[in-house]
Write a protein that holds these residues in place. Sequence first.
Motif, PDB file in Angstrom:
ATOM      1  N   GLN A 156       0.830  -1.203   0.000  1.00  0.00           N
ATOM      2  CA  GLN A 156       0.000   0.000   0.000  1.00  0.00           C
ATOM      3  C   GLN A 156       0.868   1.258   0.000  1.00  0.00           C
ATOM      4  O   GLN A 156       0.579   2.235  -0.700  1.00  0.00           O
ATOM      5  N   ARG A 157       1.950   1.214   0.776  1.00  0.00           N
ATOM      6  CA  ARG A 157       2.841   2.383   0.865  1.00  0.00           C
ATOM      7  C   ARG A 157       3.495   2.657  -0.485  1.00  0.00           C
ATOM      8  O   ARG A 157       3.559   3.789  -0.947  1.00  0.00           O
ATOM      9  N   PHE A 158       3.977   1.603  -1.139  1.00  0.00           N
ATOM     10  CA  PHE A 158       4.566   1.773  -2.460  1.00  0.00           C
ATOM     11  C   PHE A 158       3.535   2.322  -3.450  1.00  0.00           C
ATOM     12  O   PHE A 158       3.839   3.169  -4.288  1.00  0.00           O
ATOM     13  N   ALA A 159       2.304   1.814  -3.364  1.00  0.00           N
ATOM     14  CA  ALA A 159       1.244   2.260  -4.275  1.00  0.00           C
ATOM     15  C   ALA A 159       0.965   3.755  -4.096  1.00  0.00           C
ATOM     16  O   ALA A 159       0.770   4.485  -5.065  1.00  0.00           O
ATOM     17  N   ARG A 160       0.962   4.219  -2.837  1.00  0.00           N
ATOM     18  CA  ARG A 160       0.725   5.651  -2.574  1.00  0.00           C
ATOM     19  C   ARG A 160       1.833   6.503  -3.190  1.00  0.00           C
ATOM     20  O   ARG A 160       1.579   7.562  -3.762  1.00  0.00           O
ATOM     21  N   ILE A 161       3.092   6.034  -3.068  1.00  0.00           N
ATOM     22  CA  ILE A 161       4.223   6.775  -3.646  1.00  0.00           C
ATOM     23  C   ILE A 161       4.076   6.845  -5.170  1.00  0.00           C
ATOM     24  O   ILE A 161       4.250   7.901  -5.778  1.00  0.00           O
ATOM     25  N   GLU A 162       3.715   5.713  -5.766  1.00  0.00           N
ATOM     26  CA  GLU A 162       3.560   5.678  -7.226  1.00  0.00           C
ATOM     27  C   GLU A 162       2.406   6.563  -7.686  1.00  0.00           C
ATOM     28  O   GLU A 162       2.508   7.235  -8.721  1.00  0.00           O
ATOM     29  N   MET A 163       1.311   6.574  -6.920  1.00  0.00           N
ATOM     30  CA  MET A 163       0.171   7.436  -7.261  1.00  0.00           C
ATOM     31  C   MET A 163       0.592   8.900  -7.226  1.00  0.00           C
ATOM     32  O   MET A 163       0.242   9.689  -8.113  1.00  0.00           O
ATOM     33  N   LYS A 164       1.355   9.270  -6.210  1.00  0.00           N
ATOM     34  CA  LYS A 164       1.814  10.652  -6.072  1.00  0.00           C
ATOM     35  C   LYS A 164       2.731  11.027  -7.232  1.00  0.00           C
ATOM     36  O   LYS A 164       2.594  12.092  -7.836  1.00  0.00           O
ATOM     37  N   GLU A 165       3.678  10.135  -7.568  1.00  0.00           N
ATOM     38  CA  GLU A 165       4.598  10.394  -8.683  1.00  0.00           C
ATOM     39  C   GLU A 165       3.842  10.513 -10.007  1.00  0.00           C
ATOM     40  O   GLU A 165       4.143  11.371 -10.834  1.00  0.00           O
ATOM     41  N   SER A 166       2.849   9.646 -10.184  1.00  0.00           N
ATOM     42  CA  SER A 166       2.064   9.658 -11.417  1.00  0.00           C
ATOM     43  C   SER A 166       1.287  10.968 -11.555  1.00  0.00           C
ATOM     44  O   SER A 166       1.201  11.544 -12.640  1.00  0.00           O
ATOM     45  N   THR A 167       0.730  11.457 -10.431  1.00  0.00           N
ATOM     46  CA  THR A 167      -0.015  12.728 -10.444  1.00  0.00           C
ATOM     47  C   THR A 167       0.907  13.882 -10.817  1.00  0.00           C
ATOM     48  O   THR A 167       0.552  14.751 -11.618  1.00  0.00           O
ATOM     49  N   GLU A 168       2.108  13.891 -10.226  1.00  0.00           N
ATOM     50  CA  GLU A 168       3.068  14.962 -10.526  1.00  0.00           C
ATOM     51  C   GLU A 168       3.509  14.900 -11.987  1.00  0.00           C
ATOM     52  O   GLU A 168       3.668  15.931 -12.645  1.00  0.00           O
ATOM     53  N   LYS A 169       3.673  13.701 -12.501  1.00  0.00           N
ATOM     54  CA  LYS A 169       4.099  13.537 -13.886  1.00  0.00           C
ATOM     55  C   LYS A 169       3.011  14.034 -14.839  1.00  0.00           C
ATOM     56  O   LYS A 169       3.293  14.622 -15.877  1.00  0.00           O
ATOM     57  N   ARG A 170       1.763  13.800 -14.469  1.00  0.00           N
ATOM     58  CA  ARG A 170       0.648  14.231 -15.308  1.00  0.00           C
ATOM     59  C   ARG A 170       0.580  15.751 -15.367  1.00  0.00           C
ATOM     60  O   ARG A 170       0.153  16.331 -16.349  1.00  0.00           O
ATOM     61  N   LYS A 171       0.985  16.393 -14.275  1.00  0.00           N
ATOM     62  CA  LYS A 171       0.963  17.858 -14.250  1.00  0.00           C
ATOM     63  C   LYS A 171       2.037  18.449 -15.148  1.00  0.00           C
ATOM     64  O   LYS A 171       1.880  19.540 -15.675  1.00  0.00           O
ATOM     65  N   ARG A 172       3.151  17.754 -15.312  1.00  0.00           N
ATOM     66  CA  ARG A 172       4.224  18.290 -16.157  1.00  0.00           C
ATOM     67  C   ARG A 172       4.807  17.190 -17.058  1.00  0.00           C
ATOM     68  O   ARG A 172       5.963  16.788 -16.919  1.00  0.00           O
ATOM     69  N   PRO A 173       3.996  16.671 -18.010  1.00  0.00           N
ATOM     70  CA  PRO A 173       4.498  15.613 -18.894  1.00  0.00           C
ATOM     71  C   PRO A 173       5.560  16.148 -19.847  1.00  0.00           C
ATOM     72  O   PRO A 173       5.529  17.312 -20.242  1.00  0.00           O
ATOM     73  N   LYS A 174       6.496  15.282 -20.200  1.00  0.00           N
ATOM     74  CA  LYS A 174       7.515  15.668 -21.174  1.00  0.00           C
ATOM     75  C   LYS A 174       6.882  15.770 -22.551  1.00  0.00           C
ATOM     76  O   LYS A 174       5.876  15.136 -22.834  1.00  0.00           O
ATOM     77  N   ALA A 175       7.507  16.580 -23.406  1.00  0.00           N
ATOM     78  CA  ALA A 175       6.981  16.796 -24.755  1.00  0.00           C
ATOM     79  C   ALA A 175       6.818  15.471 -25.487  1.00  0.00           C
ATOM     80  O   ALA A 175       7.721  14.651 -25.516  1.00  0.00           O
TER      81      ALA A 175
END
Length: 449
Positions: free
Chosen positions: A399-418
């Motif tokens: 669960q802890r790993f999943a929360r970290i991945e969810m957070k990283e995924s959200t941040e990536k969605r906010k600033r996706p690479k070209a």
Amino acid sequence: MRNLLLSPFTLPPPSGQTRNCGVTEVLCEACDHLGWKKPTKIQIEAIPVALEGRDVIGLAETGSGKTGAFALPILQSLLASAQRLHSLILTPTRELAFQIAEQFEALGSSIGVKTAVIVGGIDTMSQALVLAKKPHVVIATPGRLIDHLENTKGFNLRALKFLVMDEADRILNMDFESEVDKILKVIPRERRTFLFSATMTKKVQKLQRAALQDPVKCAVSTKYATVDKLQQYYIFIPSKYKDCYLVSILNELAGNSFMVFCGTCNNAQRVALMLRNLGITAIPLHGQMSQNKRLGALNKFKSKSRSVLLATDVASRGLDIPHVDCVINFDIPTHSKDYIHRVGRTARAGRSGKSITFVTQYDVELFQRIEALIGKKLPAFPTQEEEVMMLVERVSEAQRFARIEMKESTEKRKRPKAGEEAADDGEQSSGVRKKVKGGSFRGRSKRGR
């Protein structure tokens, strides 16, 4: 090959009327190729009256063969008189639209039927090019169809012969009422209309009065019901241990394929990541994923490369995946009728299946409503609490790993690479892509940083 584009022709009246419901031989052969050995109840009821030229209201439980009940009469009509933009099929969800298109193409492969799927999440220009070729059958969600009717030059449905509304109750419950009204205004009054639904609501009755002319009602199921070969269970568990019980069941029934229904997109994503960290091949399917990712997830599950599909109610209607062995209601549905549709993803077309509903201390009233609706008391699914509690530590880490991945995924969605699409299915989650130590039930993997 008989080709509708080149050689429209009239077939002689079919023989063996009772054996094949009046369906002509070339389409019966297509049914054989699909493994349809005999017609289902709704097909026996609906196809003969549809072939007589009547409007049809088809009421049947999910998984009863409704698609064949309207596809075969439409294809037989096309055989008798080939025409571009002959039929329109309206569906509530994108996935169901693609599935219906697959069945039309499979049934009509020997006669050259051309279809177009017009749904949201896909480039409108490419769809406009497909529509410009004037396919025989258009399968669409109401909102995107309206966009094309209003904006695509030269596209109209003034010569339409057939209108089908599949899962009509869901179309109307999803607030497509105004879109359906607009569509009815721009298609011919002189047409054939088929209304298919698992449930008859007041909105569907209203639509029936507005859209159908002297219809024949073909009701295979008059009450809300689940199929006989479905074994239904519940588990009463504390809310905080839902993840542990899910992992325990997936482990106990390993080797089966599962659809696990969650109440929100966020929860479907979280649980999928948590299960992956434990070495279980899970993939999510929800409305916040891009259309390509949604279709990709569905195809991976259909091809059995993933054994667990974590889905929201976007997947609860109409989808026909023959090999679903077990449906788990991880989050209990708030609308009792959605329970019928969810568990209908298994035990389809005469096969057996299993459903397990998680009931927490907060869900008792909702569960009682479901039992009242289906008219039966469900038995408890046998579990060993001691064995489940042994999983707490490993599940907590996952669960802890999943929360970290969810957070990283959200941040990536906010600033996706070209030029890079966000990995919204979690298959290529960045950062933490490690499995929990001792977490894999099919070969343990080492944890690293």
